[in-house]
Design a protein around this motif. Structure first.
Motif, PDB file in Angstrom:
ATOM      1  N   ARG A  87       0.812  -1.070  -0.024  1.00  0.00           N
ATOM      2  CA  ARG A  87      -0.135  -0.007  -0.015  1.00  0.00           C
ATOM      3  C   ARG A  87       0.886   1.455  -0.181  1.00  0.00           C
ATOM      4  O   ARG A  87       0.732   2.138  -0.804  1.00  0.00           O
ATOM      5  CB  ARG A  87      -1.076   0.109   1.274  1.00  0.00           C
ATOM      6  CG  ARG A  87      -2.388  -0.989   1.012  1.00  0.00           C
ATOM      7  CD  ARG A  87      -3.240  -0.603   2.063  1.00  0.00           C
ATOM      8  NE  ARG A  87      -2.848  -1.154   3.153  1.00  0.00           N
ATOM      9  CZ  ARG A  87      -2.877  -2.250   3.807  1.00  0.00           C
ATOM     10  NH1 ARG A  87      -3.463  -3.161   3.113  1.00  0.00           N
ATOM     11  NH2 ARG A  87      -2.674  -2.684   4.900  1.00  0.00           N
ATOM     12  N   ARG A  90       2.221   1.573  -3.447  1.00  0.00           N
ATOM     13  CA  ARG A  90       1.130   2.172  -4.454  1.00  0.00           C
ATOM     14  C   ARG A  90       0.991   3.498  -4.049  1.00  0.00           C
ATOM     15  O   ARG A  90       0.623   4.504  -4.910  1.00  0.00           O
ATOM     16  CB  ARG A  90      -0.111   1.508  -4.282  1.00  0.00           C
ATOM     17  CG  ARG A  90      -0.164   0.196  -4.982  1.00  0.00           C
ATOM     18  CD  ARG A  90      -1.409  -0.528  -5.262  1.00  0.00           C
ATOM     19  NE  ARG A  90      -2.178  -0.759  -3.786  1.00  0.00           N
ATOM     20  CZ  ARG A  90      -1.976  -1.668  -3.078  1.00  0.00           C
ATOM     21  NH1 ARG A  90      -0.903  -2.578  -3.728  1.00  0.00           N
ATOM     22  NH2 ARG A  90      -2.321  -2.081  -1.948  1.00  0.00           N
ATOM     23  N   ASP A  91       1.028   3.973  -2.822  1.00  0.00           N
ATOM     24  CA  ASP A  91       0.573   5.445  -2.744  1.00  0.00           C
ATOM     25  C   ASP A  91       1.690   6.321  -3.115  1.00  0.00           C
ATOM     26  O   ASP A  91       1.416   7.613  -3.697  1.00  0.00           O
ATOM     27  CB  ASP A  91       0.507   5.530  -0.880  1.00  0.00           C
ATOM     28  CG  ASP A  91      -0.600   5.172  -0.345  1.00  0.00           C
ATOM     29  OD1 ASP A  91      -1.518   4.655  -1.254  1.00  0.00           O
ATOM     30  OD2 ASP A  91      -1.078   4.831   0.674  1.00  0.00           O
ATOM     31  N   GLU A  94       1.179   7.266  -6.811  1.00  0.00           N
ATOM     32  CA  GLU A  94       0.133   8.088  -7.044  1.00  0.00           C
ATOM     33  C   GLU A  94       0.422   9.642  -6.946  1.00  0.00           C
ATOM     34  O   GLU A  94       1.253  10.082  -6.316  1.00  0.00           O
ATOM     35  CB  GLU A  94      -1.078   7.462  -6.625  1.00  0.00           C
ATOM     36  CG  GLU A  94      -1.664   6.482  -6.529  1.00  0.00           C
ATOM     37  CD  GLU A  94      -2.616   6.130  -5.783  1.00  0.00           C
ATOM     38  OE1 GLU A  94      -2.998   6.710  -4.781  1.00  0.00           O
ATOM     39  OE2 GLU A  94      -3.375   5.043  -5.879  1.00  0.00           O
TER      40      GLU A  94
END
Length: 94
Positions: A87, A90-91, A94
């Motif tokens: 996570r 992925r963060d 972005e």
């Protein structure tokens, strides 16, 4: 002729530095993503070594059943750490 003109305009636009803001931002984000991915991978290796060591210790102190229980408990923790790291990666992307 139109194609050549468009290519020339695009080359001037990119060469003038107008796209530099986006390139810098993308480079920063890519660097952060790679860093988070490396941290996640490093933590997974660390967790794997700790799991092996703890299960080995449990085997010699408590037998095969204790080793299996220790292994499974540590594997669950490793899996959760990997999810959290995924996570975070992925963060960062972005």
């Amino acid at each position: 002729m139109r194609k050549a003109t468009l290519i020339a305009l695009l080359a001037c636009f990119l060469g003038s530095g107008a796209g530099a803001l986006h390139a810098d931002e993308g480079g920063r984000r890519a660097g952060e993503t790679v860093e988070e991915g490396a941290k996640t991978g490093g933590r997974a290796v660390r967790d794997g070594v700790l799991t092996f060591g703890r299960a080995t210790r449990a085997f010699f102190t408590g037998g095969p059943k204790a080793a299996r229980e220790t292994w499974n408990a540590n594997a669950r923790q490793t899996k959760e750490n990997a999810r959290v790291g995924g996570r975070a990666t992925r963060d960062a992307a972005e």
